[in-house]
Enzyme design. Structure first.
Site, PDB file in Angstrom:
ATOM      1  N   SER A   8       0.835  -1.199   0.000  1.00  0.00           N
ATOM      2  CA  SER A   8       0.000   0.000   0.000  1.00  0.00           C
ATOM      3  C   SER A   8       0.869   1.248   0.000  1.00  0.00           C
ATOM      4  O   SER A   8       1.976   1.256   0.556  1.00  0.00           O
ATOM      5  CB  SER A   8      -0.872  -0.011   1.260  1.00  0.00           C
ATOM      6  OG  SER A   8      -1.450   1.251   1.471  1.00  0.00           O
TER       7      SER A   8
ATOM      8  N   TYR B  29      -1.944  -1.202  10.923  1.00  0.00           N
ATOM      9  CA  TYR B  29      -2.199  -1.778   9.589  1.00  0.00           C
ATOM     10  C   TYR B  29      -1.067  -1.392   8.630  1.00  0.00           C
ATOM     11  O   TYR B  29      -0.483  -2.244   7.960  1.00  0.00           O
ATOM     12  CB  TYR B  29      -3.548  -1.287   9.037  1.00  0.00           C
ATOM     13  CG  TYR B  29      -3.667  -1.495   7.546  1.00  0.00           C
ATOM     14  CD1 TYR B  29      -3.869  -2.763   7.029  1.00  0.00           C
ATOM     15  CD2 TYR B  29      -3.530  -0.432   6.646  1.00  0.00           C
ATOM     16  CE1 TYR B  29      -3.936  -2.964   5.649  1.00  0.00           C
ATOM     17  CE2 TYR B  29      -3.604  -0.622   5.277  1.00  0.00           C
ATOM     18  CZ  TYR B  29      -3.804  -1.888   4.786  1.00  0.00           C
ATOM     19  OH  TYR B  29      -3.864  -2.092   3.417  1.00  0.00           O
TER      20      TYR B  29
ATOM     21  N   LYS C  63       2.189  -3.661   6.534  1.00  0.00           N
ATOM     22  CA  LYS C  63       2.589  -3.665   5.115  1.00  0.00           C
ATOM     23  C   LYS C  63       4.093  -3.436   5.000  1.00  0.00           C
ATOM     24  O   LYS C  63       4.784  -4.072   4.211  1.00  0.00           O
ATOM     25  CB  LYS C  63       1.832  -2.586   4.334  1.00  0.00           C
ATOM     26  CG  LYS C  63       0.367  -2.862   4.187  1.00  0.00           C
ATOM     27  CD  LYS C  63       0.124  -4.130   3.370  1.00  0.00           C
ATOM     28  CE  LYS C  63      -1.316  -4.570   3.383  1.00  0.00           C
ATOM     29  NZ  LYS C  63      -1.530  -5.934   2.891  1.00  0.00           N
TER      30      LYS C  63
HETATM   31  P1  NAD Z   1     -10.796  -7.542   1.475  1.00  0.00           P
HETATM   32  O1  NAD Z   1     -11.000  -7.546   2.946  1.00  0.00           O
HETATM   33  O2  NAD Z   1     -11.981  -7.312   0.598  1.00  0.00           O
HETATM   34  O3  NAD Z   1     -10.113  -8.924   1.028  1.00  0.00           O
HETATM   35  C1  NAD Z   1      -9.213  -9.633   1.853  1.00  0.00           C
HETATM   36  C2  NAD Z   1      -9.672 -11.084   1.896  1.00  0.00           C
HETATM   37  O4  NAD Z   1      -8.756 -11.830   2.716  1.00  0.00           O
HETATM   38  C3  NAD Z   1     -11.066 -11.263   2.498  1.00  0.00           C
HETATM   39  O5  NAD Z   1     -11.844 -12.041   1.628  1.00  0.00           O
HETATM   40  C4  NAD Z   1     -10.812 -11.987   3.836  1.00  0.00           C
HETATM   41  O6  NAD Z   1     -11.874 -12.877   4.147  1.00  0.00           O
HETATM   42  C5  NAD Z   1      -9.511 -12.707   3.543  1.00  0.00           C
HETATM   43  N1  NAD Z   1      -8.664 -12.974   4.734  1.00  0.00           N
HETATM   44  C6  NAD Z   1      -8.260 -12.108   5.688  1.00  0.00           C
HETATM   45  N2  NAD Z   1      -7.478 -12.732   6.586  1.00  0.00           N
HETATM   46  C7  NAD Z   1      -7.381 -14.029   6.185  1.00  0.00           C
HETATM   47  C8  NAD Z   1      -6.710 -15.177   6.703  1.00  0.00           C
HETATM   48  N3  NAD Z   1      -6.003 -15.137   7.830  1.00  0.00           N
HETATM   49  N4  NAD Z   1      -6.815 -16.343   6.024  1.00  0.00           N
HETATM   50  C9  NAD Z   1      -7.541 -16.418   4.894  1.00  0.00           C
HETATM   51  N5  NAD Z   1      -8.203 -15.376   4.361  1.00  0.00           N
HETATM   52  C10 NAD Z   1      -8.121 -14.194   5.001  1.00  0.00           C
HETATM   53  O7  NAD Z   1      -9.647  -6.483   1.162  1.00  0.00           O
HETATM   54  P2  NAD Z   1      -9.165  -5.867  -0.235  1.00  0.00           P
HETATM   55  O8  NAD Z   1      -9.571  -4.456  -0.293  1.00  0.00           O
HETATM   56  O9  NAD Z   1      -9.517  -6.775  -1.344  1.00  0.00           O
HETATM   57  O10 NAD Z   1      -7.590  -5.893   0.010  1.00  0.00           O
HETATM   58  C11 NAD Z   1      -6.769  -6.936  -0.473  1.00  0.00           C
HETATM   59  C12 NAD Z   1      -5.334  -6.660  -0.075  1.00  0.00           C
HETATM   60  O11 NAD Z   1      -4.929  -5.400  -0.609  1.00  0.00           O
HETATM   61  C13 NAD Z   1      -5.111  -6.569   1.434  1.00  0.00           C
HETATM   62  O12 NAD Z   1      -3.851  -7.137   1.720  1.00  0.00           O
HETATM   63  C14 NAD Z   1      -5.089  -5.074   1.683  1.00  0.00           C
HETATM   64  O13 NAD Z   1      -4.355  -4.733   2.825  1.00  0.00           O
HETATM   65  C15 NAD Z   1      -4.406  -4.574   0.421  1.00  0.00           C
HETATM   66  N6  NAD Z   1      -4.717  -3.167   0.123  1.00  0.00           N
HETATM   67  C16 NAD Z   1      -6.019  -2.765  -0.005  1.00  0.00           C
HETATM   68  C17 NAD Z   1      -6.309  -1.432  -0.271  1.00  0.00           C
HETATM   69  C18 NAD Z   1      -7.731  -0.966  -0.397  1.00  0.00           C
HETATM   70  O14 NAD Z   1      -7.961   0.235  -0.408  1.00  0.00           O
HETATM   71  N7  NAD Z   1      -8.715  -1.833  -0.529  1.00  0.00           N
HETATM   72  C19 NAD Z   1      -5.259  -0.509  -0.423  1.00  0.00           C
HETATM   73  C20 NAD Z   1      -3.943  -0.952  -0.310  1.00  0.00           C
HETATM   74  C21 NAD Z   1      -3.681  -2.294  -0.031  1.00  0.00           C
HETATM   75  C1  UD1 Z   2      -7.169   4.579   3.829  1.00  0.00           C
HETATM   76  C2  UD1 Z   2      -6.036   4.196   4.711  1.00  0.00           C
HETATM   77  C3  UD1 Z   2      -4.994   3.423   3.909  1.00  0.00           C
HETATM   78  C4  UD1 Z   2      -5.643   2.217   3.283  1.00  0.00           C
HETATM   79  C5  UD1 Z   2      -6.831   2.658   2.446  1.00  0.00           C
HETATM   80  C6  UD1 Z   2      -7.594   1.476   1.936  1.00  0.00           C
HETATM   81  C7  UD1 Z   2      -5.944   5.923   6.443  1.00  0.00           C
HETATM   82  C8  UD1 Z   2      -5.132   7.019   7.028  1.00  0.00           C
HETATM   83  N1  UD1 Z   2      -5.449   5.366   5.321  1.00  0.00           N
HETATM   84  O1  UD1 Z   2      -6.672   5.442   2.832  1.00  0.00           O
HETATM   85  O2  UD1 Z   2      -3.940   3.011   4.746  1.00  0.00           O
HETATM   86  O3  UD1 Z   2      -4.713   1.527   2.474  1.00  0.00           O
HETATM   87  O4  UD1 Z   2      -7.741   3.438   3.246  1.00  0.00           O
HETATM   88  O5  UD1 Z   2      -8.368   0.887   2.915  1.00  0.00           O
HETATM   89  O6  UD1 Z   2      -6.985   5.579   6.943  1.00  0.00           O
HETATM   90  N2  UD1 Z   2     -12.883  10.975   3.427  1.00  0.00           N
HETATM   91  C9  UD1 Z   2     -13.868  11.865   3.778  1.00  0.00           C
HETATM   92  N3  UD1 Z   2     -15.042  11.375   4.286  1.00  0.00           N
HETATM   93  C10 UD1 Z   2     -15.269  10.039   4.447  1.00  0.00           C
HETATM   94  C11 UD1 Z   2     -14.253   9.128   4.078  1.00  0.00           C
HETATM   95  C12 UD1 Z   2     -13.058   9.630   3.582  1.00  0.00           C
HETATM   96  O7  UD1 Z   2     -13.705  13.078   3.645  1.00  0.00           O
HETATM   97  O8  UD1 Z   2     -16.337   9.654   4.936  1.00  0.00           O
HETATM   98  C13 UD1 Z   2     -11.624  11.500   2.877  1.00  0.00           C
HETATM   99  C14 UD1 Z   2     -10.417  11.126   3.706  1.00  0.00           C
HETATM  100  O9  UD1 Z   2     -10.190  12.050   4.719  1.00  0.00           O
HETATM  101  C15 UD1 Z   2      -9.332  11.096   2.630  1.00  0.00           C
HETATM  102  C16 UD1 Z   2     -10.066  10.661   1.365  1.00  0.00           C
HETATM  103  O10 UD1 Z   2     -11.445  10.915   1.606  1.00  0.00           O
HETATM  104  O11 UD1 Z   2      -8.834  12.380   2.443  1.00  0.00           O
HETATM  105  C17 UD1 Z   2      -9.862   9.187   1.047  1.00  0.00           C
HETATM  106  O12 UD1 Z   2     -10.154   8.445   2.209  1.00  0.00           O
HETATM  107  P1  UD1 Z   2     -10.197   6.849   2.243  1.00  0.00           P
HETATM  108  O13 UD1 Z   2     -11.044   6.352   1.130  1.00  0.00           O
HETATM  109  O14 UD1 Z   2     -10.539   6.448   3.636  1.00  0.00           O
HETATM  110  O15 UD1 Z   2      -8.710   6.420   1.887  1.00  0.00           O
HETATM  111  P2  UD1 Z   2      -7.313   6.830   2.571  1.00  0.00           P
HETATM  112  O16 UD1 Z   2      -7.507   7.537   3.839  1.00  0.00           O
HETATM  113  O17 UD1 Z   2      -6.488   7.489   1.543  1.00  0.00           O
END
Ligand code: NAD
Ligand code: UD1
Length: 341
Positions: free
Chosen positions: A128, A153, A157
């Protein structure tokens, strides 16, 4: 030619499910393991409806080391693992750090051990942009310094990348690519898979769509006193399907032995930042629906602005995000509407 076999951990989750579809459509055979802690088994049916192919699915927790070893031993070998499975709620990680360190790091340790024991030598890891904190210089490149994470969290990473780096250093056959995602949003164009936020969404896009559909009364815009043009914070939003495609490119780079070192890292963003107000305005313009919103104080732990320099991914991976903010919004909105049908 033999079909390559890919194991996707967390494959029923948000990003995982979109990546499974892209993998199947690129000719890979996919097996998923997921403990369904943050996803639903029905996603497997939805994937099959989109691609016409049912992925192999096993309900398995990565913390169950014996179960994981048995799983690897009972399968024909995998050509690569794409590792999504982790917990991702930033606020919850602050309240329950040990839960996050245990799940995200023990899960990775067990997976790496099972891979090494079974000579599975390729790993794509979900990282991330949170590892950069608030960068001094924008856009951020892969060479930008990593700052102390502002949540457990985020720290998982950063530590996970270090664990993978050390493990690839010690095992020259093991190769890995870490993808540092910016802000994934949107859904598959079929509206059959998408993000399923647990309870009240933390992230901006699901909060916007839930407000638009009437599930939430009002959207809080966190902070209007940032040093940005309109005072609201800026992020690099990327369509989840563009992000899913980056995994295919990284996977092919590993499978074709094109990597230049055992552990490579790439930024996966669009290279363009949008403020919170710009996203709201774009939503209103694209859908014709007005969002009820108000300014609120800054959210603790938020950074002011970040967007990616993705030129290394563009050049070396030959990957580029193609989808516009409007496409992200429309697909997120279609997905939200499909949930109410
Ligand atoms: P998500 O929660 O939708 O998917 C993660 C999946 O992993 C889920 O289906 C959950 O059931 C499964 N899981 C969690 N722990 C487990 C375990 N111990 N054993 C087996 N399964 C397990 O999340 P996502 O948004 O699809 O994210 C996927 C990856 O990308 C994660 O590693 C997350 O940290 C990373 N990531 C996500 C974002 C984002 O904004 N969504 C941003 C940066 C990084
Ligand atoms: C957040 C996490 C990041 C994670 C990502 C995906 C933090 C500090 N960072 O990113 O580590 O990888 O989610 O899960 O939490 N916002 C509003 N109102 C809302 C929601 C969000 O104004 O109700 C704003 C936030 O302040 C931010 C932007 O929208 O400026 C994006 O927010 P969000 O979607 O939560 O993502 P990040 O904070 O960038």
């Amino acid at each position: 030619m033999n079909q390559k076999r890919i194991l996707v951990t967390g494959g029923t989750g948000y990003i995982g499910s979109h990546t499974v579809v892209e993998l199947q459509q690129s000719g890979f055979e996919v097996s998923i393991i997921d403990n369904l802690s943050n996803s639903n088994i029905a996603v497997v049916d939805q994937i099959e409806k989109i691609s016409g192919i049912r992925p192999n699915f096993s309900k398995l927790d990565l913390l169950n080391k014996k179960g994981l070893f048995d799983y690897f031993e009972n399968k024909e070998t995998f050509d690569c693992v794409i590792h999504f499975a982790a917990f991702k709620a930033v606020g919850e990680s602050v309240e329950k750090p040990l839960l996050y360190y245990k799940n995200n790091l023990m899960g990775l340790l067990n997976l790496l051990q099972a891979m090494l024991a079974n000579k599975v030598n390729n790993l794509v890891f979900s990282s991330s942009c949170t590892v950069y904190g608030q960068p001094e210089k924008l856009p951020v490149t892969e060479a930008s310094p990593l700052l102390p994470a502002n949540s457990p969290y985020g720290n998982t990473k950063r530590i996970a990348e270090e664990i993978i780096r050390d493990t690839t250093n010690a095992n020259s056959d093991l190769h890995s690519i870490s993808l540092r995602y910016f802000n994934p949003v949107g859904a598959h164009e079929s509206a059959m898979i998408g993000e399923l936020p647990n309870g009240i969404p933390n992230n901006l896009m699901p909060f916007i769509t839930q407000t638009a559909i009437g599930k939430r009364e009002i959207l809080n815009v966190f902070g209007n006193d940032y040093h940005t043009a309109d005072g609201t914070a800026i992020r690099d939003y990327i369509h989840v399907v563009d992000l899913a495609k980056a995994h295919i490119v990284a996977l092919n780079r590993l499978l074709n032995n094109e990597i230049k070192s055992n552990f490579e890292i790439f930024n996966i963003g669009t290279g363009r930042g949008y403020s919170v107000l710009e996203v709201i305005n774009a939503f209103e313009k694209s859908t014709g629906i007005n969002i009820n919103w108000k300014y609120s104080p800054r959210r603790a732990g938020d950074i002011e602005q970040i967007w990616a320099d993705s030129s290394i991914s563009n050049q070396i991976l030959n990957w580029k995000a193609n989808k516009s903010l409007e496409e992200m919004i429309i697909s997120a909105w279609e997905w939200e509407k499909s949930l109410s049908k």
